[in-house]
Design an enzyme around this catalytic site. Structure first.
Site, PDB file in Angstrom:
ATOM      1  N   THR A  95      56.468  50.649  56.035  1.00  0.00           N
ATOM      2  CA  THR A  95      55.159  50.077  55.694  1.00  0.00           C
ATOM      3  C   THR A  95      55.176  48.596  56.054  1.00  0.00           C
ATOM      4  O   THR A  95      55.965  47.827  55.497  1.00  0.00           O
ATOM      5  CB  THR A  95      54.898  50.262  54.184  1.00  0.00           C
ATOM      6  OG1 THR A  95      54.958  51.658  53.894  1.00  0.00           O
ATOM      7  CG2 THR A  95      53.538  49.715  53.783  1.00  0.00           C
TER       8      THR A  95
ATOM      9  N   LEU B 127      54.285  60.143  52.231  1.00  0.00           N
ATOM     10  CA  LEU B 127      54.952  61.060  51.299  1.00  0.00           C
ATOM     11  C   LEU B 127      55.060  60.454  49.897  1.00  0.00           C
ATOM     12  O   LEU B 127      55.058  59.234  49.739  1.00  0.00           O
ATOM     13  CB  LEU B 127      56.333  61.454  51.816  1.00  0.00           C
ATOM     14  CG  LEU B 127      57.417  60.382  52.023  1.00  0.00           C
ATOM     15  CD1 LEU B 127      58.025  59.905  50.725  1.00  0.00           C
ATOM     16  CD2 LEU B 127      58.489  60.920  52.937  1.00  0.00           C
ATOM     17  N   LYS B 128      55.143  61.359  48.904  1.00  0.00           N
ATOM     18  CA  LYS B 128      55.345  60.926  47.524  1.00  0.00           C
ATOM     19  C   LYS B 128      56.784  61.200  47.138  1.00  0.00           C
ATOM     20  O   LYS B 128      57.255  62.324  47.335  1.00  0.00           O
ATOM     21  CB  LYS B 128      54.463  61.729  46.546  1.00  0.00           C
ATOM     22  CG  LYS B 128      52.992  61.680  46.819  1.00  0.00           C
ATOM     23  CD  LYS B 128      52.206  62.453  45.748  1.00  0.00           C
ATOM     24  CE  LYS B 128      52.339  63.966  45.858  1.00  0.00           C
ATOM     25  NZ  LYS B 128      51.770  64.586  47.044  1.00  0.00           N
TER      26      LYS B 128
ATOM     27  N   ASN C 132      47.689  53.057  49.435  1.00  0.00           N
ATOM     28  CA  ASN C 132      48.427  52.711  48.216  1.00  0.00           C
ATOM     29  C   ASN C 132      47.580  51.842  47.288  1.00  0.00           C
ATOM     30  O   ASN C 132      47.635  51.970  46.062  1.00  0.00           O
ATOM     31  CB  ASN C 132      49.742  52.005  48.563  1.00  0.00           C
ATOM     32  CG  ASN C 132      50.829  53.006  48.894  1.00  0.00           C
ATOM     33  OD1 ASN C 132      50.624  54.211  48.787  1.00  0.00           O
ATOM     34  ND2 ASN C 132      51.987  52.532  49.309  1.00  0.00           N
TER      35      ASN C 132
ATOM     36  N   PHE D  47      45.180  60.933  39.929  1.00  0.00           N
ATOM     37  CA  PHE D  47      45.416  59.510  39.663  1.00  0.00           C
ATOM     38  C   PHE D  47      44.455  58.944  38.621  1.00  0.00           C
ATOM     39  O   PHE D  47      43.989  57.824  38.752  1.00  0.00           O
ATOM     40  CB  PHE D  47      45.351  58.699  40.971  1.00  0.00           C
ATOM     41  CG  PHE D  47      46.676  58.665  41.662  1.00  0.00           C
ATOM     42  CD1 PHE D  47      47.541  57.589  41.495  1.00  0.00           C
ATOM     43  CD2 PHE D  47      47.089  59.728  42.441  1.00  0.00           C
ATOM     44  CE1 PHE D  47      48.786  57.567  42.094  1.00  0.00           C
ATOM     45  CE2 PHE D  47      48.326  59.725  43.040  1.00  0.00           C
ATOM     46  CZ  PHE D  47      49.180  58.645  42.870  1.00  0.00           C
TER      47      PHE D  47
ATOM     48  N   GLY E 291      54.836  51.630  38.813  1.00  0.00           N
ATOM     49  CA  GLY E 291      56.019  50.938  39.332  1.00  0.00           C
ATOM     50  C   GLY E 291      56.393  51.562  40.653  1.00  0.00           C
ATOM     51  O   GLY E 291      55.535  52.047  41.389  1.00  0.00           O
TER      52      GLY E 291
ATOM     53  N   CYS F 129      56.895  51.113  46.090  1.00  0.00           N
ATOM     54  CA  CYS F 129      55.773  50.912  47.015  1.00  0.00           C
ATOM     55  C   CYS F 129      54.560  50.199  46.409  1.00  0.00           C
ATOM     56  O   CYS F 129      54.209  49.120  46.869  1.00  0.00           O
ATOM     57  CB  CYS F 129      55.351  52.253  47.610  1.00  0.00           C
ATOM     58  SG  CYS F 129      56.631  52.939  48.670  1.00  0.00           S
TER      59      CYS F 129
HETATM   60  P1  NAD Z   1      65.302  52.479  51.310  1.00  0.00           P
HETATM   61  O1  NAD Z   1      65.649  51.132  50.804  1.00  0.00           O
HETATM   62  O2  NAD Z   1      65.514  53.679  50.461  1.00  0.00           O
HETATM   63  O3  NAD Z   1      66.061  52.744  52.681  1.00  0.00           O
HETATM   64  C1  NAD Z   1      66.163  51.815  53.723  1.00  0.00           C
HETATM   65  C2  NAD Z   1      67.448  52.102  54.482  1.00  0.00           C
HETATM   66  O4  NAD Z   1      67.464  51.280  55.657  1.00  0.00           O
HETATM   67  C3  NAD Z   1      68.723  51.777  53.711  1.00  0.00           C
HETATM   68  O5  NAD Z   1      69.583  52.887  53.713  1.00  0.00           O
HETATM   69  C4  NAD Z   1      69.323  50.591  54.484  1.00  0.00           C
HETATM   70  O6  NAD Z   1      70.737  50.590  54.457  1.00  0.00           O
HETATM   71  C5  NAD Z   1      68.797  50.857  55.870  1.00  0.00           C
HETATM   72  N1  NAD Z   1      68.791  49.677  56.757  1.00  0.00           N
HETATM   73  C6  NAD Z   1      68.341  48.421  56.476  1.00  0.00           C
HETATM   74  N2  NAD Z   1      68.530  47.622  57.546  1.00  0.00           N
HETATM   75  C7  NAD Z   1      69.086  48.382  58.519  1.00  0.00           C
HETATM   76  C8  NAD Z   1      69.507  48.114  59.846  1.00  0.00           C
HETATM   77  N3  NAD Z   1      69.401  46.884  60.384  1.00  0.00           N
HETATM   78  N4  NAD Z   1      70.041  49.128  60.561  1.00  0.00           N
HETATM   79  C9  NAD Z   1      70.190  50.360  60.016  1.00  0.00           C
HETATM   80  N5  NAD Z   1      69.801  50.671  58.749  1.00  0.00           N
HETATM   81  C10 NAD Z   1      69.256  49.688  58.023  1.00  0.00           C
HETATM   82  O7  NAD Z   1      63.746  52.374  51.731  1.00  0.00           O
HETATM   83  P2  NAD Z   1      62.640  53.535  51.666  1.00  0.00           P
HETATM   84  O8  NAD Z   1      62.173  53.733  50.274  1.00  0.00           O
HETATM   85  O9  NAD Z   1      63.099  54.694  52.472  1.00  0.00           O
HETATM   86  O10 NAD Z   1      61.453  52.800  52.439  1.00  0.00           O
HETATM   87  C11 NAD Z   1      61.495  52.551  53.823  1.00  0.00           C
HETATM   88  C12 NAD Z   1      60.128  52.088  54.281  1.00  0.00           C
HETATM   89  O11 NAD Z   1      59.173  53.139  54.097  1.00  0.00           O
HETATM   90  C13 NAD Z   1      59.558  50.900  53.507  1.00  0.00           C
HETATM   91  O12 NAD Z   1      58.793  50.097  54.372  1.00  0.00           O
HETATM   92  C14 NAD Z   1      58.664  51.542  52.476  1.00  0.00           C
HETATM   93  O13 NAD Z   1      57.622  50.685  52.044  1.00  0.00           O
HETATM   94  C15 NAD Z   1      58.094  52.689  53.274  1.00  0.00           C
HETATM   95  N6  NAD Z   1      57.662  53.849  52.470  1.00  0.00           N
HETATM   96  C16 NAD Z   1      58.373  54.240  51.408  1.00  0.00           C
HETATM   97  C17 NAD Z   1      57.969  55.346  50.680  1.00  0.00           C
HETATM   98  C18 NAD Z   1      58.738  55.795  49.469  1.00  0.00           C
HETATM   99  O14 NAD Z   1      58.215  56.641  48.743  1.00  0.00           O
HETATM  100  N7  NAD Z   1      59.926  55.306  49.227  1.00  0.00           N
HETATM  101  C19 NAD Z   1      56.829  56.061  51.060  1.00  0.00           C
HETATM  102  C20 NAD Z   1      56.133  55.636  52.183  1.00  0.00           C
HETATM  103  C21 NAD Z   1      56.567  54.526  52.889  1.00  0.00           C
END
Ligand code: NAD
Length: 431
Positions: free
Chosen positions: A121, A151-152, A209, A250, A258, A261
Protein backbone atom coordinates in the site's frame (compact mmCIF):
# COMPACT_ATOMS: atom_id res chain seq x y z
CA UNK A 1 4.17 -18.26 -15.11
CA UNK A 2 7.39 -17.62 -13.22
CA UNK A 3 6.82 -15.17 -10.40
CA UNK A 4 8.99 -13.56 -7.74
CA UNK A 5 7.37 -12.08 -4.63
CA UNK A 6 9.61 -9.80 -2.57
CA UNK A 7 8.51 -9.58 1.07
CA UNK A 8 7.09 -12.64 2.78
CA UNK A 9 4.74 -11.11 5.34
CA UNK A 10 0.97 -11.30 5.71
CA UNK A 11 0.47 -10.16 2.13
CA UNK A 12 3.52 -11.59 0.35
CA UNK A 13 3.24 -15.09 1.79
CA UNK A 14 -0.47 -15.35 1.00
CA UNK A 15 0.10 -13.93 -2.48
CA UNK A 16 2.97 -16.35 -3.16
CA UNK A 17 1.09 -19.38 -1.86
CA UNK A 18 -2.12 -18.54 -3.76
CA UNK A 19 -0.29 -17.90 -7.04
CA UNK A 20 1.52 -21.22 -6.64
CA UNK A 21 -1.80 -22.90 -5.85
CA UNK A 22 -2.96 -21.92 -9.33
CA UNK A 23 0.02 -23.56 -10.97
CA UNK A 24 2.52 -20.71 -11.16
CA UNK A 25 6.18 -21.15 -10.24
CA UNK A 26 6.70 -18.81 -7.32
CA UNK A 27 9.83 -17.76 -5.47
CA UNK A 28 9.25 -15.77 -2.28
CA UNK A 29 12.16 -13.53 -1.35
CA UNK A 30 12.75 -12.05 2.06
CA UNK A 31 15.75 -10.27 3.56
CA UNK A 32 14.97 -11.80 6.93
CA UNK A 33 17.24 -14.83 6.90
CA UNK A 34 15.69 -16.48 9.95
CA UNK A 35 12.24 -16.22 8.40
CA UNK A 36 13.44 -17.80 5.15
CA UNK A 37 15.16 -20.61 7.05
CA UNK A 38 12.01 -21.34 9.05
CA UNK A 39 9.80 -21.27 5.97
CA UNK A 40 12.12 -23.74 4.28
CA UNK A 41 11.63 -26.04 7.25
CA UNK A 42 7.87 -25.67 6.83
CA UNK A 43 7.41 -23.34 9.82
CA UNK A 44 4.95 -20.47 9.38
CA UNK A 45 6.03 -17.00 10.52
CA UNK A 46 2.37 -15.93 10.90
CA UNK A 47 -1.01 -17.45 11.63
CA UNK A 48 -3.54 -17.27 8.81
CA UNK A 49 -6.27 -19.91 8.38
CA UNK A 50 -5.51 -22.39 5.59
CA UNK A 51 -2.11 -20.91 4.77
CA UNK A 52 0.12 -23.55 6.30
CA UNK A 53 -1.50 -26.41 4.37
CA UNK A 54 -1.34 -24.45 1.15
CA UNK A 55 2.34 -23.61 1.62
CA UNK A 56 3.14 -27.23 2.46
CA UNK A 57 1.25 -28.56 -0.56
CA UNK A 58 2.88 -26.20 -3.02
CA UNK A 59 6.37 -26.69 -1.63
CA UNK A 60 5.91 -30.43 -2.03
CA UNK A 61 4.89 -29.82 -5.65
CA UNK A 62 8.01 -27.65 -6.06
CA UNK A 63 5.95 -24.66 -7.16
CA UNK A 64 6.86 -22.54 -4.14
CA UNK A 65 10.28 -21.79 -2.76
CA UNK A 66 11.81 -19.37 -0.29
CA UNK A 67 15.10 -17.54 -0.62
CA UNK A 68 17.12 -14.47 0.30
CA UNK A 69 18.54 -14.30 -3.20
CA UNK A 70 16.66 -11.43 -4.85
CA UNK A 71 18.78 -11.06 -8.02
CA UNK A 72 18.47 -14.71 -9.02
CA UNK A 73 14.73 -14.77 -8.28
CA UNK A 74 14.12 -11.57 -10.24
CA UNK A 75 16.09 -12.79 -13.25
CA UNK A 76 14.14 -16.03 -13.33
CA UNK A 77 10.74 -14.30 -13.12
CA UNK A 78 8.48 -12.59 -15.64
CA UNK A 79 6.49 -10.80 -12.99
CA UNK A 80 8.05 -9.44 -9.81
CA UNK A 81 5.80 -8.37 -6.93
CA UNK A 82 6.93 -5.89 -4.29
CA UNK A 83 5.06 -6.80 -1.08
CA UNK A 84 7.25 -5.28 1.61
CA UNK A 85 6.03 -3.22 4.56
CA UNK A 86 5.17 0.48 4.28
CA UNK A 87 5.10 1.51 7.95
CA UNK A 88 4.22 4.91 9.27
CA UNK A 89 6.74 7.75 9.51
CA UNK A 90 6.51 10.04 12.51
CA UNK A 91 4.74 12.69 10.40
CA UNK A 92 2.07 10.14 9.38
CA UNK A 93 3.41 9.59 5.86
CA UNK A 94 4.07 6.11 4.48
CA UNK A 95 7.70 5.08 4.83
CA UNK A 96 8.78 3.94 1.36
CA UNK A 97 12.32 2.97 2.34
CA UNK A 98 11.71 -0.77 1.83
CA UNK A 99 9.75 -0.35 -1.41
CA UNK A 100 12.38 1.88 -3.00
CA UNK A 101 15.26 -0.28 -1.75
CA UNK A 102 13.65 -3.31 -3.37
CA UNK A 103 13.05 -1.31 -6.58
CA UNK A 104 16.75 -0.44 -6.69
CA UNK A 105 17.76 -4.08 -6.20
CA UNK A 106 15.33 -5.14 -8.91
CA UNK A 107 16.82 -2.51 -11.25
CA UNK A 108 20.30 -3.84 -10.59
CA UNK A 109 19.20 -7.43 -11.21
CA UNK A 110 17.00 -7.36 -14.30
CA UNK A 111 18.39 -8.78 -17.49
CA UNK A 112 15.37 -8.44 -19.77
CA UNK A 113 11.74 -7.30 -19.85
CA UNK A 114 9.91 -7.69 -16.52
CA UNK A 115 6.65 -6.52 -15.07
CA UNK A 116 7.27 -4.95 -11.65
CA UNK A 117 4.10 -4.96 -9.58
CA UNK A 118 3.61 -2.85 -6.52
CA UNK A 119 1.46 -4.84 -4.08
CA UNK A 120 2.36 -2.81 -1.00
CA UNK A 121 0.00 0.00 0.00
CA UNK A 122 1.74 3.14 -1.24
CA UNK A 123 0.84 6.81 -1.72
CA UNK A 124 -0.16 8.14 -5.11
CA UNK A 125 2.93 8.73 -7.20
CA UNK A 126 4.89 5.75 -5.91
CA UNK A 127 4.61 3.78 -9.19
CA UNK A 128 6.32 6.72 -10.90
CA UNK A 129 9.03 6.78 -8.20
CA UNK A 130 9.58 3.03 -8.52
CA UNK A 131 9.93 3.51 -12.29
CA UNK A 132 12.48 6.31 -11.80
CA UNK A 133 14.54 4.27 -9.32
CA UNK A 134 14.69 1.24 -11.61
CA UNK A 135 15.49 3.37 -14.67
CA UNK A 136 18.54 4.74 -12.87
CA UNK A 137 19.89 1.18 -12.56
CA UNK A 138 19.14 -0.43 -15.94
CA UNK A 139 18.62 0.04 -19.66
CA UNK A 140 16.39 -3.03 -19.95
CA UNK A 141 12.72 -2.39 -20.60
CA UNK A 142 10.16 -3.04 -17.88
CA UNK A 143 6.61 -2.09 -16.93
CA UNK A 144 5.44 -0.86 -13.55
CA UNK A 145 2.02 -1.94 -12.30
CA UNK A 146 0.08 -0.89 -9.22
CA UNK A 147 -1.96 -3.81 -7.89
CA UNK A 148 -3.17 -2.98 -4.37
CA UNK A 149 -4.22 -5.82 -2.11
CA UNK A 150 -7.63 -5.87 -0.41
CA UNK A 151 -7.37 -9.12 1.56
CA UNK A 152 -8.51 -9.23 5.18
CA UNK A 153 -6.23 -10.78 7.76
CA UNK A 154 -7.97 -13.76 9.29
CA UNK A 155 -9.53 -14.62 5.91
CA UNK A 156 -6.59 -13.73 3.68
CA UNK A 157 -6.34 -16.96 1.70
CA UNK A 158 -10.07 -17.05 1.01
CA UNK A 159 -10.07 -13.37 0.03
CA UNK A 160 -7.14 -13.78 -2.31
CA UNK A 161 -8.58 -16.84 -4.01
CA UNK A 162 -12.03 -15.25 -4.36
CA UNK A 163 -11.55 -11.50 -4.55
CA UNK A 164 -14.47 -9.06 -4.84
CA UNK A 165 -12.45 -7.37 -7.57
CA UNK A 166 -8.88 -7.05 -8.76
CA UNK A 167 -7.59 -3.51 -9.21
CA UNK A 168 -4.74 -3.07 -11.64
CA UNK A 169 -3.09 0.24 -12.46
CA UNK A 170 -1.04 0.01 -15.65
CA UNK A 171 1.00 2.16 -17.98
CA UNK A 172 0.98 -0.10 -21.05
CA UNK A 173 -0.94 -2.88 -22.76
CA UNK A 174 1.78 -5.51 -22.52
CA UNK A 175 1.68 -5.41 -18.71
CA UNK A 176 -2.11 -5.32 -18.73
CA UNK A 177 -2.22 -8.50 -20.79
CA UNK A 178 0.16 -10.35 -18.47
CA UNK A 179 -1.71 -9.25 -15.39
CA UNK A 180 -5.05 -10.28 -16.86
CA UNK A 181 -3.56 -13.70 -17.65
CA UNK A 182 -2.18 -14.06 -14.12
CA UNK A 183 -5.47 -13.14 -12.43
CA UNK A 184 -7.81 -14.98 -14.81
CA UNK A 185 -8.04 -18.11 -12.58
CA UNK A 186 -9.02 -15.96 -9.58
CA UNK A 187 -11.83 -14.14 -11.35
CA UNK A 188 -13.64 -17.03 -13.01
CA UNK A 189 -16.61 -16.50 -10.72
CA UNK A 190 -17.20 -13.14 -12.38
CA UNK A 191 -15.25 -10.81 -10.10
CA UNK A 192 -14.16 -7.90 -12.27
CA UNK A 193 -10.58 -7.05 -13.14
CA UNK A 194 -10.53 -3.27 -13.08
CA UNK A 195 -7.89 -1.69 -15.25
CA UNK A 196 -6.99 1.92 -14.54
CA UNK A 197 -4.07 4.30 -14.27
CA UNK A 198 -1.57 3.76 -11.44
CA UNK A 199 -2.57 6.87 -9.48
CA UNK A 200 -6.21 5.76 -9.34
CA UNK A 201 -5.22 2.23 -8.28
CA UNK A 202 -3.00 3.62 -5.52
CA UNK A 203 -5.72 5.96 -4.27
CA UNK A 204 -8.38 3.20 -4.43
CA UNK A 205 -6.58 1.21 -1.75
CA UNK A 206 -6.39 4.13 0.68
CA UNK A 207 -9.97 5.17 -0.06
CA UNK A 208 -11.21 1.61 0.66
CA UNK A 209 -9.48 1.43 4.03
CA UNK A 210 -10.50 4.98 4.86
CA UNK A 211 -14.20 4.41 4.26
CA UNK A 212 -14.15 1.24 6.39
CA UNK A 213 -12.37 3.06 9.20
CA UNK A 214 -14.88 5.89 8.85
CA UNK A 215 -17.81 3.50 9.30
CA UNK A 216 -16.23 2.13 12.47
CA UNK A 217 -15.58 5.53 14.01
CA UNK A 218 -19.03 6.69 12.95
CA UNK A 219 -20.71 3.71 14.60
CA UNK A 220 -18.59 4.16 17.72
CA UNK A 221 -19.95 7.68 17.97
CA UNK A 222 -23.54 6.54 17.40
CA UNK A 223 -22.97 3.95 20.16
CA UNK A 224 -21.70 6.66 22.47
CA UNK A 225 -24.85 8.68 21.78
CA UNK A 226 -26.95 5.54 22.37
CA UNK A 227 -25.36 5.21 25.81
CA UNK A 228 -26.10 8.84 26.57
CA UNK A 229 -29.75 8.71 25.54
CA UNK A 230 -30.63 5.18 26.62
CA UNK A 231 -30.93 3.57 23.15
CA UNK A 232 -29.56 0.15 22.18
CA UNK A 233 -26.93 0.19 19.41
CA UNK A 234 -27.82 -3.40 18.37
CA UNK A 235 -31.30 -2.26 17.35
CA UNK A 236 -29.95 0.86 15.69
CA UNK A 237 -27.30 -1.14 13.80
CA UNK A 238 -29.87 -3.58 12.44
CA UNK A 239 -32.24 -0.79 11.55
CA UNK A 240 -29.71 1.08 9.47
CA UNK A 241 -27.82 -1.96 8.14
CA UNK A 242 -30.94 -3.34 6.48
CA UNK A 243 -31.08 -0.27 4.27
CA UNK A 244 -29.51 -1.46 1.01
CA UNK A 245 -27.77 1.86 0.52
CA UNK A 246 -25.95 1.30 3.82
CA UNK A 247 -25.54 -2.49 4.14
CA UNK A 248 -24.76 -4.50 7.28
CA UNK A 249 -20.93 -4.69 7.22
CA UNK A 250 -18.59 -2.67 9.38
CA UNK A 251 -21.34 -1.33 11.62
CA UNK A 252 -20.17 -2.94 14.85
CA UNK A 253 -19.08 -0.55 17.58
CA UNK A 254 -16.22 -1.50 19.88
CA UNK A 255 -13.03 -0.27 21.48
CA UNK A 256 -11.58 1.29 18.34
CA UNK A 257 -9.91 -0.12 15.26
CA UNK A 258 -6.30 -1.23 15.10
CA UNK A 259 -4.16 -3.45 12.95
CA UNK A 260 -1.30 -2.88 10.58
CA UNK A 261 -3.41 -1.05 7.98
CA UNK A 262 -6.29 1.22 9.02
CA UNK A 263 -4.42 3.44 11.50
CA UNK A 264 -1.38 3.96 9.28
CA UNK A 265 -3.30 4.16 6.01
CA UNK A 266 -5.68 6.88 7.16
CA UNK A 267 -2.72 8.88 8.49
CA UNK A 268 -0.88 8.43 5.19
CA UNK A 269 -3.93 9.54 3.21
CA UNK A 270 -4.38 12.61 5.42
CA UNK A 271 -0.68 13.38 4.88
CA UNK A 272 -0.47 12.99 1.12
CA UNK A 273 -3.78 14.81 0.67
CA UNK A 274 -2.32 17.64 2.77
CA UNK A 275 0.97 17.61 0.83
CA UNK A 276 -1.12 18.11 -2.29
CA UNK A 277 -3.04 21.02 -0.84
CA UNK A 278 -6.14 19.23 0.45
CA UNK A 279 -7.20 19.15 4.09
CA UNK A 280 -8.96 15.78 4.61
CA UNK A 281 -11.18 16.82 7.51
CA UNK A 282 -13.40 13.73 7.81
CA UNK A 283 -10.42 11.42 8.19
CA UNK A 284 -8.81 13.60 10.83
CA UNK A 285 -12.01 13.22 12.85
CA UNK A 286 -12.07 9.45 12.22
CA UNK A 287 -8.59 9.17 13.71
CA UNK A 288 -9.42 11.36 16.74
CA UNK A 289 -12.63 9.44 17.45
CA UNK A 290 -10.72 6.16 17.29
CA UNK A 291 -8.17 7.28 19.87
CA UNK A 292 -10.91 8.64 22.12
CA UNK A 293 -12.87 5.38 21.92
CA UNK A 294 -10.00 3.40 23.47
CA UNK A 295 -9.73 5.84 26.37
CA UNK A 296 -13.50 5.90 26.84
CA UNK A 297 -13.59 2.14 27.39
CA UNK A 298 -10.87 2.20 30.04
CA UNK A 299 -12.79 5.00 31.77
CA UNK A 300 -15.65 2.52 32.27
CA UNK A 301 -13.35 0.28 34.32
CA UNK A 302 -12.17 3.25 36.32
CA UNK A 303 -15.64 4.48 37.07
CA UNK A 304 -16.75 0.97 38.11
CA UNK A 305 -13.86 0.37 40.50
CA UNK A 306 -13.06 3.92 41.56
CA UNK A 307 -9.41 2.94 41.24
CA UNK A 308 -8.02 -0.06 39.40
CA UNK A 309 -4.77 0.03 41.33
CA UNK A 310 -4.01 -3.47 42.63
CA UNK A 311 -6.97 -5.02 40.78
CA UNK A 312 -6.46 -8.17 38.74
CA UNK A 313 -7.87 -7.71 35.26
CA UNK A 314 -8.28 -10.65 32.90
CA UNK A 315 -8.09 -9.82 29.19
CA UNK A 316 -9.52 -12.14 26.55
CA UNK A 317 -8.19 -11.39 23.09
CA UNK A 318 -4.99 -9.57 22.20
CA UNK A 319 -4.79 -9.69 18.39
CA UNK A 320 -6.27 -6.67 16.64
CA UNK A 321 -9.02 -8.92 15.27
CA UNK A 322 -9.96 -12.62 15.45
CA UNK A 323 -8.26 -15.35 13.40
CA UNK A 324 -4.90 -13.60 13.27
CA UNK A 325 -1.85 -13.42 15.54
CA UNK A 326 -1.16 -9.84 14.46
CA UNK A 327 -1.01 -7.32 17.28
CA UNK A 328 0.20 -4.31 15.33
CA UNK A 329 -1.71 -1.30 16.71
CA UNK A 330 -4.12 -3.67 18.49
CA UNK A 331 -6.50 -1.81 20.83
CA UNK A 332 -5.54 -4.41 23.47
CA UNK A 333 -2.06 -2.88 23.62
CA UNK A 334 -3.35 0.59 24.51
CA UNK A 335 -5.76 -0.97 26.98
CA UNK A 336 -3.14 -3.11 28.73
CA UNK A 337 -0.63 -0.26 28.86
CA UNK A 338 -3.27 1.86 30.53
CA UNK A 339 -4.06 -0.89 33.05
CA UNK A 340 -0.37 -1.31 33.83
CA UNK A 341 0.14 2.43 34.27
CA UNK A 342 -2.79 2.40 36.71
CA UNK A 343 -0.96 -0.41 38.58
CA UNK A 344 -3.47 -3.15 37.81
CA UNK A 345 -2.32 -6.74 37.38
CA UNK A 346 -3.07 -8.16 33.91
CA UNK A 347 -3.74 -11.83 33.12
CA UNK A 348 -4.30 -12.24 29.39
CA UNK A 349 -5.18 -14.92 26.91
CA UNK A 350 -5.33 -15.03 23.11
CA UNK A 351 -5.75 -18.19 21.02
CA UNK A 352 -2.95 -17.20 18.61
CA UNK A 353 -1.20 -14.01 19.67
CA UNK A 354 0.30 -15.21 22.98
CA UNK A 355 3.88 -15.33 21.79
CA UNK A 356 3.57 -11.98 20.01
CA UNK A 357 2.21 -10.50 23.26
CA UNK A 358 5.11 -12.02 25.21
CA UNK A 359 7.45 -10.13 22.89
CA UNK A 360 5.60 -6.86 23.52
CA UNK A 361 4.94 -7.01 27.27
CA UNK A 362 7.58 -9.45 28.52
CA UNK A 363 6.98 -10.21 32.18
CA UNK A 364 4.80 -7.14 32.76
CA UNK A 365 1.67 -9.24 32.23
CA UNK A 366 0.99 -12.89 32.78
CA UNK A 367 -0.07 -14.88 29.74
CA UNK A 368 -2.42 -17.78 30.27
CA UNK A 369 -2.29 -20.90 28.10
CA UNK A 370 -6.02 -21.42 28.32
CA UNK A 371 -8.84 -18.88 28.36
CA UNK A 372 -10.20 -19.90 31.77
CA UNK A 373 -6.75 -19.78 33.39
CA UNK A 374 -6.70 -16.03 32.80
CA UNK A 375 -9.82 -15.66 34.97
CA UNK A 376 -8.36 -17.07 38.19
CA UNK A 377 -8.85 -14.52 40.96
CA UNK A 378 -9.76 -11.76 38.49
CA UNK A 379 -11.68 -8.70 39.66
CA UNK A 380 -12.98 -8.26 36.12
CA UNK A 381 -12.72 -9.63 32.60
CA UNK A 382 -12.21 -7.41 29.57
CA UNK A 383 -13.08 -8.88 26.16
CA UNK A 384 -10.83 -7.08 23.70
CA UNK A 385 -11.08 -9.33 20.60
CA UNK A 386 -14.15 -11.26 19.49
CA UNK A 387 -12.65 -14.72 18.91
CA UNK A 388 -15.42 -17.28 18.36
CA UNK A 389 -14.30 -19.35 21.32
CA UNK A 390 -15.21 -16.50 23.69
CA UNK A 391 -18.79 -16.29 22.44
CA UNK A 392 -20.34 -19.21 24.33
CA UNK A 393 -18.27 -19.70 27.47
CA UNK A 394 -19.27 -21.63 30.57
CA UNK A 395 -20.52 -18.69 32.63
CA UNK A 396 -20.80 -20.77 35.79
CA UNK A 397 -17.16 -21.75 35.53
CA UNK A 398 -16.22 -18.14 34.89
CA UNK A 399 -18.07 -16.96 37.98
CA UNK A 400 -16.38 -19.58 40.12
CA UNK A 401 -12.91 -18.64 38.88
CA UNK A 402 -13.31 -14.87 39.14
CA UNK A 403 -13.05 -12.97 42.38
CA UNK A 404 -15.95 -10.74 41.31
CA UNK A 405 -18.23 -11.40 38.33
CA UNK A 406 -17.64 -8.22 36.32
CA UNK A 407 -17.30 -8.23 32.52
CA UNK A 408 -16.32 -5.34 30.27
CA UNK A 409 -17.21 -6.47 26.79
CA UNK A 410 -15.42 -4.29 24.25
CA UNK A 411 -16.91 -6.21 21.33
CA UNK A 412 -20.56 -6.66 22.37
CA UNK A 413 -20.42 -10.46 22.09
CA UNK A 414 -22.76 -11.15 25.02
CA UNK A 415 -26.31 -10.03 25.62
CA UNK A 416 -26.84 -7.58 28.48
CA UNK A 417 -29.98 -9.41 29.65
CA UNK A 418 -28.24 -12.81 29.49
CA UNK A 419 -25.29 -11.55 31.48
CA UNK A 420 -27.55 -10.06 34.14
CA UNK A 421 -29.41 -13.37 34.40
CA UNK A 422 -26.05 -15.14 34.82
CA UNK A 423 -25.24 -12.86 37.74
CA UNK A 424 -22.62 -10.68 36.07
CA UNK A 425 -22.17 -6.96 36.30
CA UNK A 426 -21.84 -6.26 32.63
CA UNK A 427 -20.64 -3.31 30.57
CA UNK A 428 -20.58 -3.18 26.78
CA UNK A 429 -20.57 -0.50 24.08
CA UNK A 430 -23.68 1.47 23.21
CA UNK A 431 -26.18 -0.70 25.08
P1 NAD B 1 4.87 -7.54 6.88
O1 NAD B 1 5.61 -6.59 7.76
O2 NAD B 1 4.10 -8.66 7.47
O3 NAD B 1 5.87 -8.17 5.82
C1 NAD B 1 6.83 -7.44 5.10
C2 NAD B 1 7.98 -8.38 4.77
O4 NAD B 1 8.87 -7.69 3.88
C3 NAD B 1 8.81 -8.80 5.98
O5 NAD B 1 8.93 -10.20 6.02
C4 NAD B 1 10.17 -8.13 5.73
O6 NAD B 1 11.25 -8.89 6.22
C5 NAD B 1 10.19 -8.06 4.22
N1 NAD B 1 11.13 -7.06 3.66
C6 NAD B 1 11.29 -5.77 4.05
N2 NAD B 1 12.26 -5.20 3.30
C7 NAD B 1 12.70 -6.13 2.43
C8 NAD B 1 13.69 -6.13 1.41
N3 NAD B 1 14.43 -5.04 1.15
N4 NAD B 1 13.88 -7.27 0.71
C9 NAD B 1 13.16 -8.39 1.00
N5 NAD B 1 12.20 -8.44 1.96
C10 NAD B 1 11.98 -7.32 2.66
O7 NAD B 1 3.89 -6.60 6.00
P2 NAD B 1 2.44 -6.98 5.44
O8 NAD B 1 1.42 -6.89 6.51
O9 NAD B 1 2.54 -8.20 4.60
O10 NAD B 1 2.20 -5.71 4.49
C11 NAD B 1 2.90 -5.52 3.29
C12 NAD B 1 2.26 -4.39 2.52
O11 NAD B 1 0.93 -4.75 2.14
C13 NAD B 1 2.11 -3.08 3.30
O12 NAD B 1 2.26 -1.99 2.42
C14 NAD B 1 0.69 -3.14 3.80
O13 NAD B 1 0.14 -1.86 4.04
C15 NAD B 1 0.00 -3.79 2.63
N6 NAD B 1 -1.23 -4.53 2.97
C16 NAD B 1 -1.30 -5.25 4.09
C17 NAD B 1 -2.46 -5.96 4.38
C18 NAD B 1 -2.57 -6.76 5.65
O14 NAD B 1 -3.68 -7.19 5.96
N7 NAD B 1 -1.51 -6.99 6.38
C19 NAD B 1 -3.54 -5.94 3.50
C20 NAD B 1 -3.41 -5.20 2.33
C21 NAD B 1 -2.25 -4.51 2.07
Amino acid sequence: MKIAVVGTGYVGLVLGACLAENGNDVTCVDKDEAKVRRLRRGLMPIYEPGLEEMVRRNRAEKRLEFTKDLPRSVRAARIVFIAVGTPQHEDGSADLTHVLAVAREIGQAIDGYKVIVDKSTVPVGTAARVRAVIERETNHSFSVVSNPEFLKQGAAVEDFLKPDRVVIGVEDEKAEELMRELYAPFTRTGAPIMIMDCASAELSKYAANAILATRISFMNEVANVAEAVGANIDHVRRAIGSDRRIGPSFLFPGIGFGGSCFPKDIKALIKFAGDNGYDFQTLKAVDRVNEAQKVRFVAKLESHFGSIKGKTIAVWGLAFKPRTDDMREAPAIALINHLLRAKAKVQAFDPQAGSVAAGIFGRKISLARKSYDALKGADALVVATEWNEFREPDFGRMRKLMKTPVVFDGRNIYSPAGMKAQGFTYYSVGR
